[in-house]
Design a protein around this motif. Sequence first.
Motif, PDB file in Angstrom:
ATOM      1  N   ILE A 188      42.116  46.011  45.649  1.00 25.83           N
ATOM      2  CA  ILE A 188      43.163  47.030  45.575  1.00 25.83           C
ATOM      3  C   ILE A 188      43.232  47.584  44.157  1.00 25.83           C
ATOM      4  O   ILE A 188      43.298  46.831  43.188  1.00 25.83           O
ATOM      5  N   GLY A 189      43.198  48.883  44.043  1.00 29.88           N
ATOM      6  CA  GLY A 189      43.460  49.523  42.759  1.00 29.88           C
ATOM      7  C   GLY A 189      42.280  49.636  41.808  1.00 29.88           C
ATOM      8  O   GLY A 189      42.469  49.880  40.632  1.00 29.88           O
ATOM      9  N   ASP A 190      41.061  49.427  42.290  1.00 27.45           N
ATOM     10  CA  ASP A 190      39.863  49.688  41.480  1.00 27.45           C
ATOM     11  C   ASP A 190      39.699  48.801  40.247  1.00 27.45           C
ATOM     12  O   ASP A 190      38.743  48.972  39.496  1.00 27.45           O
ATOM     13  N   MET A 191      40.632  47.867  40.036  1.00 28.05           N
ATOM     14  CA  MET A 191      40.468  46.992  38.875  1.00 28.05           C
ATOM     15  C   MET A 191      39.400  45.939  39.139  1.00 28.05           C
ATOM     16  O   MET A 191      38.790  45.416  38.217  1.00 28.05           O
ATOM     17  N   VAL A 192      39.237  45.597  40.425  1.00 27.77           N
ATOM     18  CA  VAL A 192      38.249  44.582  40.772  1.00 27.77           C
ATOM     19  C   VAL A 192      37.366  45.142  41.886  1.00 27.77           C
ATOM     20  O   VAL A 192      37.825  45.902  42.739  1.00 27.77           O
ATOM     21  N   ALA A 193      36.090  44.794  41.847  1.00 24.36           N
ATOM     22  CA  ALA A 193      35.143  45.342  42.832  1.00 24.36           C
ATOM     23  C   ALA A 193      35.252  44.606  44.166  1.00 24.36           C
ATOM     24  O   ALA A 193      35.601  43.426  44.215  1.00 24.36           O
ATOM     25  N   TRP A 194      34.950  45.326  45.224  1.00 23.84           N
ATOM     26  CA  TRP A 194      34.922  44.745  46.561  1.00 23.84           C
ATOM     27  C   TRP A 194      33.795  43.723  46.646  1.00 23.84           C
ATOM     28  O   TRP A 194      32.662  44.006  46.265  1.00 23.84           O
ATOM     29  N   ASN A 195      34.128  42.530  47.128  1.00 28.46           N
ATOM     30  CA  ASN A 195      33.110  41.496  47.328  1.00 28.46           C
ATOM     31  C   ASN A 195      32.916  41.290  48.828  1.00 28.46           C
ATOM     32  O   ASN A 195      33.793  40.754  49.504  1.00 28.46           O
ATOM     33  N   ASP A 196      31.739  41.695  49.307  1.00 31.12           N
ATOM     34  CA  ASP A 196      31.532  41.689  50.755  1.00 31.12           C
ATOM     35  C   ASP A 196      31.413  40.294  51.351  1.00 31.12           C
ATOM     36  O   ASP A 196      31.445  40.134  52.562  1.00 31.12           O
ATOM     37  N   GLU A 197      31.291  39.283  50.496  1.00 31.54           N
ATOM     38  CA  GLU A 197      31.101  37.932  51.034  1.00 31.54           C
ATOM     39  C   GLU A 197      32.409  37.189  51.297  1.00 31.54           C
ATOM     40  O   GLU A 197      32.402  36.080  51.810  1.00 31.54           O
ATOM     41  N   LEU A 198      33.525  37.787  50.952  1.00 33.22           N
ATOM     42  CA  LEU A 198      34.807  37.085  51.082  1.00 33.22           C
ATOM     43  C   LEU A 198      35.476  37.339  52.428  1.00 33.22           C
ATOM     44  O   LEU A 198      36.707  37.398  52.531  1.00 33.22           O
ATOM     45  N   VAL A 199      34.683  37.463  53.479  1.00 32.93           N
ATOM     46  CA  VAL A 199      35.206  37.758  54.813  1.00 32.93           C
ATOM     47  C   VAL A 199      36.237  36.714  55.239  1.00 32.93           C
ATOM     48  O   VAL A 199      37.341  37.047  55.691  1.00 32.93           O
ATOM     49  N   ARG A 250      38.087  24.295  26.352  1.00 37.66           N
ATOM     50  CA  ARG A 250      38.560  23.875  27.668  1.00 37.66           C
ATOM     51  C   ARG A 250      38.263  24.992  28.655  1.00 37.66           C
ATOM     52  O   ARG A 250      38.123  26.158  28.273  1.00 37.66           O
ATOM     53  N   PHE A 251      38.129  24.605  29.912  1.00 37.41           N
ATOM     54  CA  PHE A 251      37.952  25.574  30.994  1.00 37.41           C
ATOM     55  C   PHE A 251      39.256  26.338  31.168  1.00 37.41           C
ATOM     56  O   PHE A 251      40.323  25.721  31.227  1.00 37.41           O
ATOM     57  N   CYS A 252      39.190  27.650  31.175  1.00 35.42           N
ATOM     58  CA  CYS A 252      40.444  28.357  31.445  1.00 35.42           C
ATOM     59  C   CYS A 252      40.576  28.643  32.919  1.00 35.42           C
ATOM     60  O   CYS A 252      40.262  29.738  33.396  1.00 35.42           O
ATOM     61  N   GLY A 253      41.016  27.655  33.638  1.00 31.98           N
ATOM     62  CA  GLY A 253      41.202  27.771  35.075  1.00 31.98           C
ATOM     63  C   GLY A 253      42.381  28.643  35.432  1.00 31.98           C
ATOM     64  O   GLY A 253      42.353  29.350  36.433  1.00 31.98           O
ATOM     65  N   GLU A 254      43.432  28.585  34.590  1.00 32.26           N
ATOM     66  CA  GLU A 254      44.639  29.369  34.881  1.00 32.26           C
ATOM     67  C   GLU A 254      44.298  30.854  34.951  1.00 32.26           C
ATOM     68  O   GLU A 254      44.643  31.550  35.898  1.00 32.26           O
ATOM     69  N   VAL A 255      43.607  31.306  33.928  1.00 30.57           N
ATOM     70  CA  VAL A 255      43.226  32.715  33.886  1.00 30.57           C
ATOM     71  C   VAL A 255      42.294  33.039  35.051  1.00 30.57           C
ATOM     72  O   VAL A 255      42.390  34.086  35.686  1.00 30.57           O
ATOM     73  N   ARG A 256      41.398  32.094  35.318  1.00 29.46           N
ATOM     74  CA  ARG A 256      40.391  32.335  36.334  1.00 29.46           C
ATOM     75  C   ARG A 256      40.985  32.390  37.734  1.00 29.46           C
ATOM     76  O   ARG A 256      40.448  33.054  38.614  1.00 29.46           O
ATOM     77  N   GLN A 257      42.073  31.657  37.950  1.00 28.10           N
ATOM     78  CA  GLN A 257      42.602  31.579  39.302  1.00 28.10           C
ATOM     79  C   GLN A 257      42.960  32.949  39.854  1.00 28.10           C
ATOM     80  O   GLN A 257      42.827  33.207  41.048  1.00 28.10           O
ATOM     81  N   ALA A 258      43.418  33.819  38.974  1.00 28.24           N
ATOM     82  CA  ALA A 258      43.748  35.166  39.405  1.00 28.24           C
ATOM     83  C   ALA A 258      42.505  35.839  40.004  1.00 28.24           C
ATOM     84  O   ALA A 258      42.531  36.365  41.111  1.00 28.24           O
ATOM     85  N   ARG A 259      41.428  35.788  39.259  1.00 26.35           N
ATOM     86  CA  ARG A 259      40.186  36.380  39.755  1.00 26.35           C
ATOM     87  C   ARG A 259      39.220  35.263  40.144  1.00 26.35           C
ATOM     88  O   ARG A 259      38.093  35.186  39.688  1.00 26.35           O
ATOM     89  N   GLN A 260      39.690  34.392  41.037  1.00 22.60           N
ATOM     90  CA  GLN A 260      38.966  33.155  41.313  1.00 22.60           C
ATOM     91  C   GLN A 260      37.644  33.373  42.036  1.00 22.60           C
ATOM     92  O   GLN A 260      36.891  32.443  42.225  1.00 22.60           O
ATOM     93  N   PHE A 261      37.384  34.598  42.434  1.00 23.52           N
ATOM     94  CA  PHE A 261      36.206  34.790  43.255  1.00 23.52           C
ATOM     95  C   PHE A 261      35.047  35.388  42.479  1.00 23.52           C
ATOM     96  O   PHE A 261      34.045  35.769  43.045  1.00 23.52           O
ATOM     97  N   VAL A 262      35.217  35.499  41.186  1.00 22.62           N
ATOM     98  CA  VAL A 262      34.118  35.964  40.374  1.00 22.62           C
ATOM     99  C   VAL A 262      33.164  34.801  40.158  1.00 22.62           C
ATOM    100  O   VAL A 262      33.582  33.660  40.073  1.00 22.62           O
TER     101      VAL A 262
END
Lengths: 300, 300
Positions: free
Chosen positions: B155-166, A279-291
């Motif tokens: 915030i906090g270096d856990m995730v990289a800055w994404n310049d497209e999320l303006v 299954r798609f893990c959307g729950e986990v993904r929502q936190a980092r939804q912009f990857v």
Amino acid sequence: MTTHMMIELIAVLTAVRGDVPQVMTIDHGRQLPSGPLESTHRSLQAGVRAWVERQTGHPIGHVEQLYTFADHDRILATTQGRMIAISYLALTRSHAGETGWRDWYDYFPWENCKSDEGRASLALIERLLCHWVAGMGHAAERVRQWQRCVSLFAIGDMVAWNDELVLQRYELLYEAGLVAEAGCPPDRAVPGQSMHHDHRRILATAMARLRARIRYRPVVFELMPEAFTLLQLQRVMESLSGVHVHKQNFRRLIMQQQLVEETGEIEERTGGRPARLFRFCGEVRQARQFVGTKIPLVQP
Amino acid sequence: MTTHMMIELIAVLTAVRGDVPQVMTIDHGRQLPSGPLESTHRSLQAGVRAWVERQTGHPIGHVEQLYTFADHDRILATTQGRMIAISYLALTRSHAGETGWRDWYDYFPWENCKSDEGRASLALIERLLCHWVAGMGHAAERVRQWQRCVSLFAIGDMVAWNDELVLQRYELLYEAGLVAEAGCPPDRAVPGQSMHHDHRRILATAMARLRARIRYRPVVFELMPEAFTLLQLQRVMESLSGVHVHKQNFRRLIMQQQLVEETGEIEERTGGRPARLFRFCGEVRQARQFVGTKIPLVQP
DNA sequence: TGACTTATACTCAATATGAGCATAAATGGC
DNA sequence: GCCATTTATGCTCATATTGAGTATAAGTCA
């Protein structure tokens, strides 16, 4: 100076049955569902969403604006105003026993390079375009347009097929007078069903957008059932993009990106060794939804 | 049932002066240039194009539709109709001695991570968002929204800055009530100039789109002078995206893609060793115009 | 002259990607 | 049971791409 406009909302509602991408139509496949923006709609997207859900009964996942254009052919006689069309791409899941669904590739056979029909259609197009270019007056124009044909339809193996150029290919065929919408008599047209107004053009825009989206965003899962095998996922990706994928590499990329998780269940009827269901893990993904997603789409 | 609509065309006209991205404004920087669709306009894009060229006197290169939306705040009192806004991104070259140009980062200081001002603004935002999240009732909501802050603002270096999320970053600040457009008193707002209506939102959309485009399409060259050094090109890329680029790798990628060719001239006033001048080879590219660009945008 | 700036050429390690081999576990036909 | 066939899944390997750094060239400025 202010002209009165009518706003029309047009939806390209897409689903996948088995591994065939489909689009919702009305009028025996000749038109996309569409309706006027009403004063009760609180926003444009709400209008599309309400409208589509009223039609299909399905909740829609991903909805995305495609393009807005002034329809030239349809000046409103009554009010002297113009018609503005705002088109949307919408994705939905299954749809058992509903009417109006048509295969994408009924309208764009040449976009399905996987199938024999698609390849046959491409071979025919190549001949027709060659003839079109040959009939041109200026030599410079001949060269320029043939270059365009070559790069859009990947003629002659010098340039690779780009699955995202759906709209540009349709526009070339339109310019060459090879589609019914351009006034071409059916017997001399390229294979593929035509549509009213510029609806086939809008469908091309939607296909191009979706092909681009599934590469970088996990939107495929909007089209998948709750649980699926990796081969099912691969087949859907292949059918949407119209090209083949290297099976092992596809699995590798999907797994290492942690887009999916095992359900624990096993699909027995694979025709071979049973496959794990995911299954798609959307729950986990929502936190980092912009990857993003990266999915390998290569040539056959 | 048919409501009368007024169509407004809004342009985000962008240019680069030196290595500062700028946007054309009216009303002392408070609004984007915009005007109603007129019956003399033969198409939407023609309307924008005619309109912008009338304003600036410059020919526009790349024009691209951004987004269409119904403006909630501006119901037309006179006709009971709604206002529909269609926004466009337009690119142009130099503009000596024209009025109305403003720096991008006057409106979005936090998007310019290269500058000290940008980093200071980000540090402040981090504190304000932390405070906003802390004031929430439900613990689950607190976690969810903090996750959102973390991934959007890196915030906090856990995730990289994404310049497209303006756009997403602006929307978060709007929701948090930290921008003047959301009714925030100026002394408690995040730094950055506000605009009338939702024009700052539209600018955010345009910035995001352009940042995405320059990665894959050779549109930067629309903003460059005829001849330029590779460092000038790099500086423009960096200023548009707001992040730093590894110089040697940038050159490698530009060169090996054959996007540019030497003019034969030498730029002497570089402040160091003289640099070769290049021009975009659009002529060669037009043949294979559908090939992408890949430009390495990394972290400082 | 020497400190500093920019230009430009190369190297090197870490990943990512494309293609294939090998084996496992089911099916159906004989 | 045996074997061809199908799909699933794990693993290898060469090559390409990418991120980061070193080295050197050729100017400016004090």
